[in-house]
Design a protein around this motif. Sequence first.
Motif, mmCIF file in Angstrom:
data_model
loop_
_atom_site.group_PDB
_atom_site.id
_atom_site.type_symbol
_atom_site.label_atom_id
_atom_site.label_comp_id
_atom_site.label_asym_id
_atom_site.label_seq_id
_atom_site.Cartn_x
_atom_site.Cartn_y
_atom_site.Cartn_z
ATOM 1 N N UNK A 89 8.863 24.896 2.635
ATOM 2 C CA UNK A 89 8.735 23.460 2.430
ATOM 3 C C UNK A 89 7.234 22.947 1.961
ATOM 4 N N UNK A 90 7.314 22.139 1.158
ATOM 5 C CA UNK A 90 6.024 21.535 0.814
ATOM 6 C C UNK A 90 6.132 19.962 0.839
ATOM 7 N N UNK A 91 5.192 19.292 0.984
ATOM 8 C CA UNK A 91 4.714 17.890 0.782
ATOM 9 C C UNK A 91 5.116 17.414 -0.677
ATOM 10 N N UNK A 92 6.317 16.573 -0.879
ATOM 11 C CA UNK A 92 6.733 15.954 -1.940
ATOM 12 C C UNK A 92 6.054 14.603 -2.234
ATOM 13 N N UNK A 93 5.992 13.914 -1.202
ATOM 14 C CA UNK A 93 5.362 12.601 -1.389
ATOM 15 C C UNK A 93 4.568 12.230 -0.365
ATOM 16 N N UNK A 94 3.126 11.649 -0.460
ATOM 17 C CA UNK A 94 2.454 11.113 0.908
ATOM 18 C C UNK A 94 1.470 10.348 0.124
ATOM 19 N N UNK A 95 1.332 8.902 0.626
ATOM 20 C CA UNK A 95 2.094 8.166 1.375
ATOM 21 C C UNK A 95 3.556 7.946 0.889
ATOM 22 N N UNK A 96 4.452 7.662 1.540
ATOM 23 C CA UNK A 96 5.962 7.574 1.205
ATOM 24 C C UNK A 96 6.334 6.035 1.474
ATOM 25 N N UNK A 97 6.442 5.918 2.713
ATOM 26 C CA UNK A 97 7.206 4.688 3.176
ATOM 27 C C UNK A 97 6.235 3.388 3.405
ATOM 28 N N UNK A 98 4.915 3.692 3.435
ATOM 29 C CA UNK A 98 3.959 2.548 3.754
ATOM 30 C C UNK A 98 2.954 3.027 2.824
ATOM 31 N N UNK A 99 2.560 1.955 2.046
ATOM 32 C CA UNK A 99 1.308 2.165 1.029
ATOM 33 C C UNK A 99 0.500 1.363 1.102
ATOM 34 N N UNK A 100 0.325 0.456 2.029
ATOM 35 C CA UNK A 100 -0.638 -0.280 2.198
ATOM 36 C C UNK A 100 -2.011 0.106 2.336
#
Length: 334
Positions: A89-100
């Motif tokens: 596993x790797x981080x694909x996207x962060x932030x993802x669902x909250x970009x505020x």
Amino acid sequence: MRVSSLALTLLACVAIAVPAAADDVMKTIGEIERLDPAFDELVPTDAKIEVLADGFEWSEGPVWMPKGFLLFSDIPNNRIVKYKPGHGTDVFMQPAGYTGMSKFEGHEPGTNGLAISPEGHLTMCCHGDRNITQMVDGERKVLVSHYEGKRLNSPNDLVYHSNGDLYFTDPPYGLPGGLNGKEAELDYCGVYRLGKDGKLTLLTKECPRPNGIALSPDEKTLYVADSQECHWKAFPVKEDGTLGESKMFYDASKWKGKRPGGSDGLKVDTNGNLWATGPGGVLVFNPEGKLLGRLSTGERTANCAFGPDGTIYLTADMYLCRVKTNAKGLIGSK
């Protein structure tokens, strides 16, 4: 917030601090319950619930990507995680669902359900941003965020029709304070259809807490899980894309509180069988609503997704698991 393709590439290369088991030595959890002889045709008798990775806070919304890897949401940590067989596993996207920019006041800021559009774009239910967003050429594109001028609650799960229409559920699980909180703008939870023309239609608000959603192979039936009532309903899909009168598909409320988890995400295989997360794990039903068996993880199991080889991937609380099956997932429901 717009994320450039370069930024996404950098995020995809950041290793996630989660142990991932080697593919040749697998930890297993739970058990597989066989309740009907037909289940043996779907799940081999030697199948196990194999743990691919663990250490997540709440894993959700898996989808198999055409390029040969799985993506899934780790909601409290506001990230999408990538799993590639043989690589971990790797981080694909962060932030993802909250970009505020300000601190998120709730407990579930991240993405939930993930899907691939007919054009091949990753489409995400974003809790914190209260919208559905699509990745196009490395950029975030908001598909829908309001209904009749009011912000959605927190889109939860989604499924594409082959004609490009997008069906989704909108409970308040990612909304700080829920429907009674100060940020709520709608006083109900809806099931919606976003037409390819961009028109948003409220299809029903009869489900107190609509959650998982899927279409039958012929796209004439829409299945919706209700996590409050712990059941699944089947809605006939009309020619114009709206819904007819619902029928109870399966009521699992007798197990509510007695087995971990509730009615949540679901997928449909090419023969019309439903693989639905519910009390105890993944409940497998034939198209008539007969319970054939259960992938009993022993954990609260949020969602599932088929890979190209019949493997079904499970997001079960802190775990990412897989079970090798003889089933094949629908193209639009992987």
